[in-house]
Enzyme design. Structure first.
Site, PDB file in Angstrom:
ATOM      1  N   GLU A 169       0.801  -1.223   0.000  1.00  0.00           N
ATOM      2  CA  GLU A 169       0.000   0.000   0.000  1.00  0.00           C
ATOM      3  C   GLU A 169       0.836   1.276   0.000  1.00  0.00           C
ATOM      4  O   GLU A 169       0.326   2.359  -0.304  1.00  0.00           O
ATOM      5  CB  GLU A 169      -0.930   0.011   1.213  1.00  0.00           C
ATOM      6  CG  GLU A 169      -2.053  -1.017   1.135  1.00  0.00           C
ATOM      7  CD  GLU A 169      -2.890  -1.083   2.397  1.00  0.00           C
ATOM      8  OE1 GLU A 169      -4.016  -1.582   2.308  1.00  0.00           O
ATOM      9  OE2 GLU A 169      -2.405  -0.665   3.473  1.00  0.00           O
ATOM     10  N   GLU A 208       6.265 -22.291   7.677  1.00  0.00           N
ATOM     11  CA  GLU A 208       6.671 -21.445   8.799  1.00  0.00           C
ATOM     12  C   GLU A 208       7.601 -22.141   9.775  1.00  0.00           C
ATOM     13  O   GLU A 208       8.109 -21.518  10.712  1.00  0.00           O
ATOM     14  CB  GLU A 208       5.437 -20.956   9.551  1.00  0.00           C
ATOM     15  CG  GLU A 208       4.673 -22.033  10.292  1.00  0.00           C
ATOM     16  CD  GLU A 208       3.488 -21.477  11.054  1.00  0.00           C
ATOM     17  OE1 GLU A 208       3.492 -21.568  12.293  1.00  0.00           O
ATOM     18  OE2 GLU A 208       2.571 -20.938  10.419  1.00  0.00           O
TER      19      GLU A 208
END
Length: 277
Positions: free
Chosen positions: A86, A117
């Site tokens: 963004e 992960e």
């Protein structure tokens, strides 16, 4: 602190304050979720000194050309990628100024990548692809504070002289222990037990917004309260930019729009107009 104690203080996995959710009607569910969400800003407020300490150091490094790298898995990783993506359209900065890395790569943005992960060395390998150095900052995002991908990345980044921060929602977590400037927003048990996409995710998103917005302002990407460096990617933003110019230098809408399109940003348009002989 031993592992048993850490497990006992795993707030993000503790039981919800609410029971029999499946027996609630829609209004009861929405009201209860909203009630829980209302507590998130208080947890973030308590973490303000930690957020300030980290952000002040980030600004100093970025003024010298440093970058921010986010590390996360699942929801936490997606939030990091979201925040990073963004910033270029909002503040007109390069795409490589803030970079979000998620365990499992881009595939994990849309679907879970099993066991991604759990590799404590993968994040550092990925960071090295960007030729990181001591001006860069690595922020681990992990609601539980136990994600090996994040912890391993933070440990190796810190060992190699990078600034390290983290955003977690558990007290006394492993990731906070290995991080130079941890941020702990203790939001309490989730409405649905263990669903950290809820309050924990909201707190993490708030903190990411705070860190990067403050940093962009201190880097001169905002004038007054306006996004004068935003990218002109659609009609709405061109209209917004034109009106910003109108307010600043008192031209009519048509002239302001022409100036904006000629120079490509509000800031460049205003500077060019003011610099005219």
């Amino acid at each position: 602190m031993n592992n048993k104690t850490k497990k006992e203080t795993s707030v993000t996995e503790s039981s919800s304050h609410y029971d029999n959710l499946d027996k609630m009607n829609v209004e009861e569910l929405l009201t209860s979720i909203n009630k829980e969400d209302a507590t998130v800003h208080l947890a973030v407020e308590k973490a303000l000194p930690q957020i300030t300490a980290l952000t002040e150091r980030i600004v100093k490094r970025m003024k010298k050309g440093g970058r921010i790298f986010y590390l996360g898995a699942g929801t936490s990783g997606r939030l990091g990628v979201l925040d990073a993506s963004e910033l270029p359209p909002t503040f007109g900065v390069p795409n490589n100024m803030v970079i979000g890395l998620i365990a499992g790569g881009d595939t994990a943005l849309r679907q879970a990548v099993e066991s991604a992960e759990d590799d404590p060395e993968m994040a550092w390998k990925e960071l090295n692809e960007y030729k990181v150095d001591e001006l860069d900052t690595v922020i681990g995002i992990a609601a539980s504070g136990t994600t090996p991908y994040v912890i391993g990345g933070i440990e190796l980044a810190r060992k190699n002289g990078l600034l390290t921060g983290c955003i977690t929602c558990n007290p006394n977590s492993k990731v906070a222990e290995v991080t130079e400037f941890p941020v702990e927003a203790i939001v309490g048990p989730e409405f649905v037990t263990g669903s950290t996409r809820m309050k924990a995710g909201t707190a993490q998103k708030m903190i990411l917004n705070m860190i990067t917005t403050t940093t962009m302002i201190k880097l001169g990407r905002v004038k007054g309260n306006k996004m004068v460096n935003m990218q002109l990617t659609n009609k709405k933003l061109i209209d917004r930019g034109s009106r910003m110019i109108m307010d600043e230098i008192k031209l009519d809408y048509s002239e302001s729009k022409d100036l904006l399109l000629k120079y490509g940003s509000v800031k460049k348009a205003i500077d060019a107009y003011k610099d005219k002989p």
